[in-house]
Design an enzyme around this catalytic site. Structure first.
Site, PDB file in Angstrom:
ATOM      1  N   ASP A 198     -81.019 -60.640 -33.309  1.00  0.00           N
ATOM      2  CA  ASP A 198     -80.352 -59.651 -32.466  1.00  0.00           C
ATOM      3  C   ASP A 198     -80.610 -58.242 -32.972  1.00  0.00           C
ATOM      4  O   ASP A 198     -80.850 -57.308 -32.195  1.00  0.00           O
ATOM      5  CB  ASP A 198     -78.857 -59.949 -32.451  1.00  0.00           C
ATOM      6  CG  ASP A 198     -78.133 -59.202 -31.344  1.00  0.00           C
ATOM      7  OD1 ASP A 198     -78.777 -58.861 -30.344  1.00  0.00           O
ATOM      8  OD2 ASP A 198     -76.926 -58.971 -31.488  1.00  0.00           O
ATOM      9  N   ASP A 358     -72.417 -63.124 -27.650  1.00  0.00           N
ATOM     10  CA  ASP A 358     -71.545 -62.728 -28.748  1.00  0.00           C
ATOM     11  C   ASP A 358     -70.293 -63.594 -28.778  1.00  0.00           C
ATOM     12  O   ASP A 358     -69.855 -64.049 -29.839  1.00  0.00           O
ATOM     13  CB  ASP A 358     -71.160 -61.253 -28.623  1.00  0.00           C
ATOM     14  CG  ASP A 358     -72.374 -60.344 -28.713  1.00  0.00           C
ATOM     15  OD1 ASP A 358     -73.223 -60.602 -29.573  1.00  0.00           O
ATOM     16  OD2 ASP A 358     -72.462 -59.402 -27.920  1.00  0.00           O
TER      17      ASP A 358
END
Length: 437
Positions: A198, A358
């Site tokens: 990420d 997330d």
């Protein structure tokens, strides 16, 4: 607005902004912990298990040594990250060739599979666990209706924002629970690997997520994805006395007629709403190219000096970025800094956006901790929330592309190790010696 009134600080509403995104994250983590505690507590039962891309390279066994488990987990994480990277680049390619409708339908089909098949199987586990009396016809009809409404609420139609938010949390819970079925070593290494991915995908110049968002901004188009939007904070000081503030249009539709009221309302944004893919796990409303949007912004009633929309429009500037919009408007056209790239953040509409990925990986971390001890659950939860707050504060001050996974996940893993290796031993010894009850 009174000319003598002092401008609001970026920290004035930061606490409320954090609460509005922390609440759904906490609910998602709580539900996954409950599912894990209910369904995975019987060692003698044939609990749910599955084989996925994350276990295709190595199948962990209890008889393997810790070194073998670590090597196998690293190999599994590498394969998973490579597949996610390839899929993200494929998403960029499809979006480059303007296959937006295909991507939208694909994401809707994926949501249908998650709600229908994953959700249905988990419901069967719960029905068997609690011996709930229900016939197959009623169960099938209820599951089908629940799934169809979820797909329509998330992608295909305008519904109450609370319904859309609720379905997004449910999707995150279902996917996170299935991730908890991965082997222990693979799960922890995968969490760290996805955090590093990420970070690289969002910040590196050649990162797939960065390329995807730059392409979307240059075209002023939306990317269909699973992204959670929190309600924006409306600053009453930015509204003139006696003016009527309309309710914000939450899901803009680019395919509406140009002359429709909804289209005019959506055009009053300073930023074009840009969504990341589920694999990206982050989302940000990004600024369009300066040369393309200056004239439109002025005509739609935007106050460039304050970075706020006039009270006749239905949207107000976000507190976290209203003091920085005028700086961005002075950038030269064509500069690579014209884009506020993807990451967790706010758009001018004031909506905090957080990718559903997330939610998933936060919940997987806490659920994996719940399989060991609830003391580690508390520590990991506090670490994740602290990391999310740090990320939002960094966003408020620097206004740069910020991935939401690295800080929270790395803090969570660190707190898990410290709690399991140090704090638990200390508490047990205190209890044995009657120093703590």
């Amino acid at each position: 607005m009174d000319e003598n009134s002092k401008p609001r600080s970026v920290l004035d509403s930061l606490g409320e902004e954090i609460v509005r995104i922390v609440t759904p994250v906490s609910i998602c983590m709580l539900l996954v912990v409950i599912l894990v505690s209910v369904l995975n507590n019987d060692s003698d039962s044939s609990g749910p298990s599955f084989t996925s891309i994350a276990t295709v390279a190595y199948s962990e066994s209890s008889s393997d040594s810790n070194w073998d488990k670590l090597k196998g987990a690293l190999l599994n994480a590498l394969v998973f990250v490579v597949v996610v990277t390839a899929v993200t680049f494929l998403l960029v390619l499809l979006f480059y060739f303007r296959c937006t409708k295909f991507l939208k339908y694909y994401m809707g089909f994926s949501s249908f599979l998650v709600l229908g098949f994953m959700g249905g199987e988990i419901c069967l586990f719960l029905i068997g666990k609690f011996r709930i009396p229900i016939d197959c016809v009623t169960f099938a009809l209820s599951l089908f209706n629940f799934t169809v409404v979820g797909v329509l609420a998330v992608f295909m139609s305008k519904t109450a924002i609370i319904i859309t938010q609720g379905y997004l949390v449910v999707i995150g819970v279902l996917v996170a629970y299935w991730f908890t079925l991965l082997p222990e070593w693979t799960t922890w290494v995968l969490l760290v690997a996805m955090s590093l991915y990420d970070l690289a995908a969002v910040l590196l110049p050649g990162g797939p997520l960065r390329l995807l968002v730059e392409l979307a901004i240059s075209r002023d188009e939306d990317i269909p994805a699973l992204v959670y939007e929190a309600r924006p904070i409306i600053n009453p000081d930015s509204v003139q006395r006696g003016a009527v503030v309309q309710r914000r249009v939450w899901r803009e539709r680019r395919d509406n007629d140009i002359g429709s009221d909804e289209n005019l309302d959506s055009r009053s944004n300073l930023n074009s709403t840009v969504y990341s893919s589920l694999e990206s796990s982050t989302g940000l409303e990004s600024l369009p190219s300066i040369g393309e949007r200056n004239a439109v912004d002025v005509e739609d009633g935007v106050d460039m000096e304050d970075g706020q929309v006039s009270s006749s429009d239905s949207e107000l500037a976000a507190p976290l970025i209203q003091h920085r919009i005028n700086v961005r408007m002075n950038l030269q056209e064509g500069s690579s800094d014209d884009f506020a790239l993807e990451g967790i953040g706010l758009g001018s509409s004031g909506a905090i956006k957080l990718g559903l990925g997330d939610f998933i990986f936060y919940s997987v971390l806490v659920a994996r901790a719940a399989m060991y001890d609830f003391m580690t659950v508390y520590a990991c939860y506090l670490a994740i929330i602290a990391g999310l707050g740090i990320t939002l504060m960094l966003l408020a001050f620097y206004q740069k592309a910020l991935p939401a996974l690295p800080v929270s996940v790395l803090l969570g893993v660190l707190f898990y190790l410290l709690t399991r290796l140090l704090l638990e031993t200390f508490v047990v010894q205190c209890s044995i010696n009657l120093l703590m009850f």
